[in-house]
Design a protein around this motif. Structure first.
Motif, mmCIF file in Angstrom:
data_model
loop_
_atom_site.group_PDB
_atom_site.id
_atom_site.type_symbol
_atom_site.label_atom_id
_atom_site.label_comp_id
_atom_site.label_asym_id
_atom_site.label_seq_id
_atom_site.Cartn_x
_atom_site.Cartn_y
_atom_site.Cartn_z
ATOM 1 N N TYR A 169 60.918 22.218 -116.920
ATOM 2 C CA TYR A 169 61.989 22.158 -116.180
ATOM 3 C C TYR A 169 62.042 20.904 -115.118
ATOM 4 O O TYR A 169 61.043 20.871 -114.711
ATOM 5 N N GLN A 170 62.993 20.276 -114.954
ATOM 6 C CA GLN A 170 63.150 19.119 -114.338
ATOM 7 C C GLN A 170 64.581 19.247 -113.102
ATOM 8 O O GLN A 170 65.437 19.525 -113.693
ATOM 9 N N ASN A 171 64.389 19.066 -112.008
ATOM 10 C CA ASN A 171 65.459 18.915 -110.874
ATOM 11 C C ASN A 171 66.329 18.226 -111.514
ATOM 12 O O ASN A 171 67.708 18.373 -111.465
ATOM 13 N N VAL A 172 65.871 16.883 -111.601
ATOM 14 C CA VAL A 172 66.771 15.884 -112.128
ATOM 15 C C VAL A 172 66.549 15.454 -113.519
ATOM 16 O O VAL A 172 65.332 14.741 -113.444
ATOM 17 N N PRO A 173 67.188 15.891 -114.604
ATOM 18 C CA PRO A 173 66.636 15.665 -115.795
ATOM 19 C C PRO A 173 66.378 14.235 -116.129
ATOM 20 O O PRO A 173 67.497 13.493 -115.901
ATOM 21 N N ASP A 174 65.227 13.948 -116.818
ATOM 22 C CA ASP A 174 65.056 12.387 -117.432
ATOM 23 C C ASP A 174 66.042 12.502 -118.693
ATOM 24 O O ASP A 174 65.972 13.386 -119.708
ATOM 25 N N PRO A 175 66.930 11.410 -118.727
ATOM 26 C CA PRO A 175 67.669 11.154 -120.012
ATOM 27 C C PRO A 175 66.977 10.860 -121.322
ATOM 28 O O PRO A 175 67.495 11.119 -122.453
ATOM 29 N N VAL A 176 65.840 10.762 -121.170
ATOM 30 C CA VAL A 176 64.780 10.237 -122.382
ATOM 31 C C VAL A 176 63.673 11.651 -122.465
ATOM 32 O O VAL A 176 63.100 11.850 -121.371
ATOM 33 N N GLN A 177 63.956 12.043 -123.732
ATOM 34 C CA GLN A 177 62.821 13.244 -123.812
ATOM 35 C C GLN A 177 62.083 13.044 -125.289
ATOM 36 O O GLN A 177 62.679 12.599 -125.946
ATOM 37 N N PRO A 178 60.809 13.398 -124.964
ATOM 38 C CA PRO A 178 59.999 14.150 -123.918
ATOM 39 C C PRO A 178 60.011 13.210 -122.725
ATOM 40 O O PRO A 178 59.675 11.671 -122.761
ATOM 41 N N SER A 179 59.811 13.786 -121.767
ATOM 42 C CA SER A 179 60.005 13.009 -120.411
ATOM 43 C C SER A 179 58.412 12.537 -119.893
ATOM 44 O O SER A 179 57.491 13.599 -119.835
ATOM 45 N N THR A 180 58.155 11.082 -119.916
ATOM 46 C CA THR A 180 56.777 10.839 -119.706
ATOM 47 C C THR A 180 57.055 9.731 -118.440
ATOM 48 O O THR A 180 55.823 9.015 -118.192
#
Length: 180
Positions: A99-110
């Motif tokens: 879960y991200q409060n501000v989602p990374d547009p690139v997943q998976p997020s690193t």
């Protein structure tokens, strides 16, 4: 085991103390044992029958405090743990990404700009000789409705460097939590 998941959104009128909005206490079971609220994918590290407790408390000003406790898992070991977007399932990946409060547009997020302890809930812990451990995280935001569904225990402590930020190895166990 009977599912024990109580969701409360009240504030005590007597003390003014805020009650947990989510509380779960479960025992891990193997996938082979059927559908459960807490499942282990690695019975050596997180044995069937070991226990997990998760509490979510509101924090004044709009934040959230999450507490994770494990009992009877592998002793003297550091685990990573994070809140995930989907419920636990038969496969470790079923719980989705962090879960991200501000989602990374690139997943998976690193990307450390998104995969960090301010934007995610990181609950890394080290167990004692009995396999008991506790972690707590406080963030300055609340979960989006139906956005957070579980807590996953990972193989090792959470990485923080570029290209690996937020990673913590294999998913060893998962518990469903009715986050508010």
């Amino acid at each position: 085991m009977t599912v024990l998941a109580v969701s409360m959104a009240s504030v005590s009128a007597v003390s003014g103390a805020q009650c947990p909005v989510a509380f779960v206490h479960e025992r891990y079971a193997t996938v082979a044992e059927g559908a459960h609220e807490a499942v282990t994918y690695d019975a050596a590290a997180v044995p069937a029958g070991s226990a997990v407790t998760v509490l979510e408390h509101p924090v004044p000003g709009g934040g959230t405090r999450i507490v994770l406790r494990v009992h009877g898992v592998e002793a003297h070991r550091t685990f990573g743990a994070h809140v995930h977007t989907k419920a636990c399932g038969a496969q470790p990946a079923d719980s989705g990404p962090h879960y991200q409060n501000v989602p990374d547009p690139v997943q998976p997020s690193t990307d450390p700009a998104y995969a960090n302890a301010r934007n995610e809930v990181w609950l890394d812990l080290t167990t004692d000789a009995r396999g008991n451990g506790r972690a707590e995280a406080v963030v300055d935001w609340r979960f989006r409705d139906q956005g957070a569904r579980s807590v996953v225990v990972h193989e090792h402590a959470t990485e923080t460097h570029e290209g690996h930020a937020g990673t913590a190895g294999a998913r060893l166990a998962c518990v469903n939590v009715p986050f508010a």
